[in-house]
Design a protein around this motif. Structure first.
Motif, PDB file in Angstrom:
ATOM      1  N   VAL A  13      22.957-119.639   8.026  1.00  0.00           N
ATOM      2  CA  VAL A  13      21.611-119.385   7.513  1.00  0.00           C
ATOM      3  C   VAL A  13      20.778-118.632   8.547  1.00  0.00           C
ATOM      4  N   GLY A  14      20.874-119.046   9.815  1.00  0.00           N
ATOM      5  CA  GLY A  14      20.092-118.409  10.866  1.00  0.00           C
ATOM      6  C   GLY A  14      20.437-116.943  11.051  1.00  0.00           C
ATOM      7  N   ILE A  15      21.723-116.607  10.974  1.00  0.00           N
ATOM      8  CA  ILE A  15      22.135-115.203  11.107  1.00  0.00           C
ATOM      9  C   ILE A  15      21.554-114.369   9.970  1.00  0.00           C
ATOM     10  N   ASN A  37      12.301-111.653   6.030  1.00  0.00           N
ATOM     11  CA  ASN A  37      11.401-111.992   4.929  1.00  0.00           C
ATOM     12  C   ASN A  37      12.120-112.661   3.760  1.00  0.00           C
ATOM     13  N   ALA A  38      13.373-113.048   3.965  1.00  0.00           N
ATOM     14  CA  ALA A  38      14.164-113.632   2.886  1.00  0.00           C
ATOM     15  C   ALA A  38      13.621-114.987   2.457  1.00  0.00           C
ATOM     16  N   THR A  39      13.853-115.323   1.201  1.00  0.00           N
ATOM     17  CA  THR A  39      13.455-116.629   0.673  1.00  0.00           C
ATOM     18  C   THR A  39      14.490-117.686   1.059  1.00  0.00           C
ATOM     19  N   PRO A  40      14.090-118.961   1.099  1.00  0.00           N
ATOM     20  CA  PRO A  40      15.080-120.019   1.323  1.00  0.00           C
ATOM     21  C   PRO A  40      16.204-119.994   0.294  1.00  0.00           C
ATOM     22  N   ALA A  92      20.103-119.828   1.448  1.00  0.00           N
ATOM     23  CA  ALA A  92      21.020-120.917   1.119  1.00  0.00           C
ATOM     24  C   ALA A  92      22.176-120.422   0.264  1.00  0.00           C
ATOM     25  N   GLU A  93      21.854-119.642  -0.763  1.00  0.00           N
ATOM     26  CA  GLU A  93      22.899-119.170  -1.677  1.00  0.00           C
ATOM     27  C   GLU A  93      23.879-118.232  -0.987  1.00  0.00           C
ATOM     28  N   ASP A 112      24.778-128.372   3.831  1.00  0.00           N
ATOM     29  CA  ASP A 112      24.291-127.924   5.136  1.00  0.00           C
ATOM     30  C   ASP A 112      23.430-126.672   5.031  1.00  0.00           C
ATOM     31  N   GLN A 113      23.859-125.726   4.199  1.00  0.00           N
ATOM     32  CA  GLN A 113      23.138-124.468   4.065  1.00  0.00           C
ATOM     33  C   GLN A 113      21.766-124.693   3.416  1.00  0.00           C
ATOM     34  N   TYR A 114      21.723-125.540   2.397  1.00  0.00           N
ATOM     35  CA  TYR A 114      20.455-125.771   1.701  1.00  0.00           C
ATOM     36  C   TYR A 114      19.469-126.549   2.565  1.00  0.00           C
TER      37      TYR A 114
END
Length: 322
Positions: A108-110, A117-120, A124-125, A143-145
């Protein structure tokens, strides 16, 4: 230069049902809480250096994306057309392989560094797609969500993998209770590290038994949700103990005599219930207790204080290096 901070997580209920092998047949509900232990990603595009330079637990300097050894970085860069002129550095507050969802947070961090500016939802997806569908890692969506959204949330996954997120309560209501729960949840580092994918593979080899224990885990999750909703934290602790009994059945390497000894010691010194966080086999033991100091004093393990994180993956800097 972009600097991103992405939280790790603890699972409070339903962990394991977020695996595709389960939710694609039955759906899944799980409860996950982001905590204030983080992975930091620094991302910089160079005008003068065409190489790809990477620093995480090791260092890489390559000419082409295909030569990157870290599979999460490689496939993320490949899929999002990051071909050269880039430097990425990762720093983690907690070692990888310890059950707090570091691989999911890393992915997710990468992505967040590439798309500040990406949305959560996108983070996650896409992180899930890369690790589950592209790399075929035997992980779940949790973990991603948790890393992307932060907070303490109930996640409902349908058979198609679509995820609905909702908080346990409004945060105004939670403010009355959150300090109590934080003080009564205690994390200890066992000093044992393991590769989560290896533990999860052993669970797939015992699919029939795994499915039955996950049915029980799913039922417990609804009881855990009700207990947390009502602020019945002691009942939550008792349900954690029940959950651990089911979790131990998933894999022959889920626990070992030393972990079992530590667990029993905790129960004798104020813990109401607990479990290993994550896939199992090592990492962190999480306990619920109403006698925090007694438990910490009795355990021969490193105590890790923490609080909940409500921001999720966050861009700390997006601009020139200061």
């Amino acid at each position: 230069m972009i600097i991103v901070r992405t939280p790790l997580r603890i699972s409070l209920g339903g962990g394991g049902t977020d695996l595709k092998s389960y939710y694609s047949k039955f759906g899944s509900t799980f409860i996950s809480a982001a905590i204030n232990k983080y992975i930091y990603i620094t991302y910089h595009s160079s005008q003068f250096d065409t190489k790809i330079r990477l620093r995480y637990s090791r260092m890489e300097e390559v000419e082409k994306v295909d030569d990157i050894q870290n599979e999460i970085i490689r496939e993320t860069f490949r899929l999002h057309n990051i071909n050269n002129n880039v430097e990425l550095t990762s720093h983690a507050e907690i070692p990888s392989g310890t059950g707090l969802g570091s691989s999911g947070s890393f992915g997710v961090g990468i992505l967040h560094a590439i798309y500040p500016n990406a949305t959560p939802e996108f983070l996650a997806e896409e992180a899930t797609r890369i690790q589950m569908d592209i790399l075929n890692n035997p992980i779940g969506v949790q973990d991603q969500y948790a890393a992307a959204y932060g907070g303490i949330n109930v996640y409902e996954v349908n058979k198609n993998g679509e995820v609905k997120i909702s908080p346990l309560k409004s945060y105004a209501e939670w403010l009355r209770l959150i300090d109590v729960l934080e003080q009564r949840l205690v994390l200890f580092f066992t000093g044992l590290k393991r590769e989560a994918n290896e533990v999860l593979k052993t669970q797939k080899e015992n699919a029939e038994q795994m499915e039955e224990t996950l049915h029980n885990t799913q039922k417990l999750c609804y009881n855990i949700k009700n207990a947390l909703d009502e602020g019945e934290f002691r009942k939550f602790g008792e349900l954690m103990n029940e959950h651990w009994q089911y979790k131990k059945q998933r894999s022959p390497i889920m626990t070992n005599p030393q972990i079992d000894e530590w667990y029993e010691l905790a129960l004798k010194n104020g813990a109401v219930g607990g479990k290993l966080v994550g896939a199992g086999g090592g990492g962190f033991l999480l306990f619920y207790t109403e006698d925090r100091e007694r438990l910490i004093k009795a355990m021969p393990l490193q105590h890790l204080p923490f609080k909940f994180d409500y921001e999720g993956s966050k861009v700390l800097l997006n601009g020139p290096h200061l």
